[in-house]
Design a protein around this motif. Structure first.
Motif, short mmCIF file in Angstrom:
data_model
loop_
_atom_site.label_atom_id
_atom_site.label_comp_id
_atom_site.label_asym_id
_atom_site.label_seq_id
_atom_site.Cartn_x
_atom_site.Cartn_y
_atom_site.Cartn_z
N GLU A 151 5.52 19.47 8.76
CA GLU A 151 5.04 18.10 8.57
C GLU A 151 3.66 18.11 7.90
N THR A 152 3.42 17.13 7.05
CA THR A 152 2.16 17.07 6.32
C THR A 152 1.07 16.40 7.15
N VAL A 153 -0.16 16.85 6.89
CA VAL A 153 -1.36 16.30 7.51
C VAL A 153 -2.37 16.04 6.39
N HIS A 154 -3.01 14.87 6.42
CA HIS A 154 -3.96 14.49 5.38
C HIS A 154 -5.30 14.14 6.01
N LEU A 155 -6.37 14.37 5.27
CA LEU A 155 -7.68 13.91 5.68
C LEU A 155 -8.53 13.61 4.45
N ASP A 156 -9.44 12.65 4.59
CA ASP A 156 -10.32 12.25 3.50
C ASP A 156 -11.72 12.76 3.82
N GLY A 174 -12.01 13.76 17.21
CA GLY A 174 -11.12 13.52 16.09
C GLY A 174 -9.88 12.75 16.55
N VAL A 175 -9.29 12.01 15.62
CA VAL A 175 -8.10 11.20 15.91
C VAL A 175 -7.05 11.49 14.85
N ARG A 176 -5.81 11.67 15.30
CA ARG A 176 -4.67 11.82 14.38
C ARG A 176 -3.74 10.63 14.57
N ARG A 177 -3.29 10.04 13.44
CA ARG A 177 -2.35 8.93 13.54
C ARG A 177 -1.13 9.22 12.68
N ALA A 178 0.01 8.72 13.14
CA ALA A 178 1.26 8.89 12.41
C ALA A 178 1.29 7.92 11.23
N CYS A 179 1.71 8.41 10.07
CA CYS A 179 1.73 7.61 8.84
C CYS A 179 3.16 7.56 8.28
N VAL A 180 3.32 6.77 7.23
CA VAL A 180 4.63 6.66 6.59
C VAL A 180 5.13 8.05 6.20
N HIS A 181 4.24 8.86 5.65
CA HIS A 181 4.56 10.25 5.32
C HIS A 181 3.58 11.16 6.06
N GLY A 182 4.07 11.82 7.09
CA GLY A 182 3.23 12.75 7.82
C GLY A 182 2.20 12.06 8.70
N ALA A 212 0.83 -1.20 0.00
CA ALA A 212 0.00 0.00 0.00
C ALA A 212 0.87 1.26 0.00
N THR A 213 1.97 1.22 0.73
CA THR A 213 2.91 2.35 0.72
C THR A 213 3.46 2.57 -0.68
N ARG A 214 3.85 1.49 -1.32
CA ARG A 214 4.38 1.58 -2.68
C ARG A 214 3.34 2.16 -3.65
N GLU A 215 2.06 1.84 -3.41
CA GLU A 215 0.99 2.35 -4.27
C GLU A 215 0.67 3.81 -4.00
N GLY A 216 1.29 4.39 -2.96
CA GLY A 216 1.05 5.79 -2.63
C GLY A 216 -0.10 6.02 -1.68
N TRP A 217 -0.55 4.96 -0.98
CA TRP A 217 -1.71 5.09 -0.11
C TRP A 217 -1.34 5.60 1.28
N ASN A 218 -0.07 5.54 1.65
CA ASN A 218 0.41 6.17 2.88
C ASN A 218 -0.30 5.65 4.13
N PRO A 219 -0.18 4.36 4.43
CA PRO A 219 -0.85 3.83 5.62
C PRO A 219 -0.23 4.34 6.91
N GLY A 220 -0.91 4.08 8.02
CA GLY A 220 -0.40 4.45 9.33
C GLY A 220 0.74 3.55 9.75
N LEU A 221 1.60 4.08 10.60
CA LEU A 221 2.77 3.32 11.04
C LEU A 221 2.38 2.10 11.88
N HIS A 222 1.23 2.15 12.52
CA HIS A 222 0.83 1.06 13.41
C HIS A 222 -0.48 0.42 12.95
N ASP A 223 -0.76 0.50 11.65
CA ASP A 223 -2.02 -0.03 11.13
C ASP A 223 -2.08 -1.56 11.18
#
Length: 284
Positions: A231-236, A194-202, A24-35
């Motif tokens: 640092e980057t922050v993302h939301l869907d 709200g919840v924030r989680r650390a990801c591979v990128h940001g 998923a990281t390779r596909e650019g989906w940027n999962p969480g570090l502890h997913d």
């Protein structure tokens, strides 16, 4: 399509799921570090991987959230094995596991027609937004740590935004390593969280739910305040919530790629008017 080459299907171990998240990281989906542990615990029997010999070649998650609702994610085929029917093999395994459930997914638009052929209907579109952290800021007096408040009130509030109760998931999601989970407490009642989680990128923020745009803005700013200004922050963001789109843009977030929320079966009722960011595209 030709018949899939000889392969075997098996449920993923945690180690296999960690590999799927690397894909998923390779596909650019940027999962969480502890997913890995968080996702595996939702439904340990709902993660599938196809193998040819000793080589893993495709994966999918078909996760049961309670009795009547499931969600498909992490649907990936190794690039050199695409177009050989292996994706269909894991897809069918996930749907079989979710038999009897209303099933949701968040798919890229170019796959929407393929999902429609499997009986999925478009419910709404989402948009990924990306911005930067705000750096340290003084906390708002109405913002509290979720882990320190009565859990039942959080579980009841979250039920407005998810088709099935998910108390076990929430217990781990709000306490994950390198994560932050905040609520807005007003007149003794939870009015947003709200919840924030650390990801591979940001970092990613999700879910973000609130009774008003002002509360959502306060929570978003507080969650971004725990992140460095570079640092980057993302939301869907679900596009039907126009206030959520306006909030993201007002805070300097830039729109990115879209996804399509689709369901097979009756569309569940969720309160999109108060949902400002989804939990995670992989799990709904």
């Amino acid at each position: 399509m030709k018949a899939a080459p000889t392969h075997r299907l098996q449920r993923m171990s945690r180690t296999d799921l960690a590999l799927a998240l690397q894909w998923a990281t390779r596909e650019g989906w940027n999962p969480g570090l502890h997913d890995t542990d968080l996702f595996h615990a939702i439904d340990p029997r709902g993660h599938f991987m196809a193998w040819i010999g000793e080589q893993p070649v495709a994966c999918i998650s078909g996760l049961r959230h309670g009795v009547g609702y499931g969600f498909i994610g992490l649907y990936i085929v190794e690039p050199s094995f695409r177009g050989k029917g292996l994706g269909l093999a894991v897809w069918n395994a996930a749907l079989e596991h979710l038999k009897g459930c209303v099933v949701g997914l968040d798919g890229v638009p170019e796959q929407q027609d393929n999902y429609a052929r499997s009986g999925f209907d478009l419910a709404w579109r989402n948009r990924r937004y990306s911005g930067l952290g705000l750096g340290p800021r003084p906390p708002h007096p109405r913002i509290v740590r979720l882990a320190g408040m009565p859990f039942d009130s959080l579980a009841a509030y979250d039920r407005l935004f998810h088709p099935e109760p998910r108390p076990a998931f929430l217990q781990t999601w709000i306490r994950q390593r390198r994560g932050t989970a905040l609520g807005w407490l007003q007149d003794g009642e939870l009015r947003g969280y709200g919840v924030r989680r650390a990801c591979v990128h940001g970092h990613k923020i999700g879910p973000l739910c609130a009774d008003s745009p002002a509360i959502a803005e306060g929570l978003l700013q507080a969650l971004c305040a725990g992140v460095g200004s570079q640092e980057t922050v993302h939301l869907d963001v679900p596009e039907p919530n126009r206030e959520a789109l306006a909030l993201a843009e007002r805070q300097g977030f830039v729109p990115g790629f879209p996804t399509a929320r689709m369901y097979r079966g009756p569309r569940p009722h969720v309160d999109l008017a108060r949902q400002y960011a989804l939990t995670a595209l992989e799990i709904g």
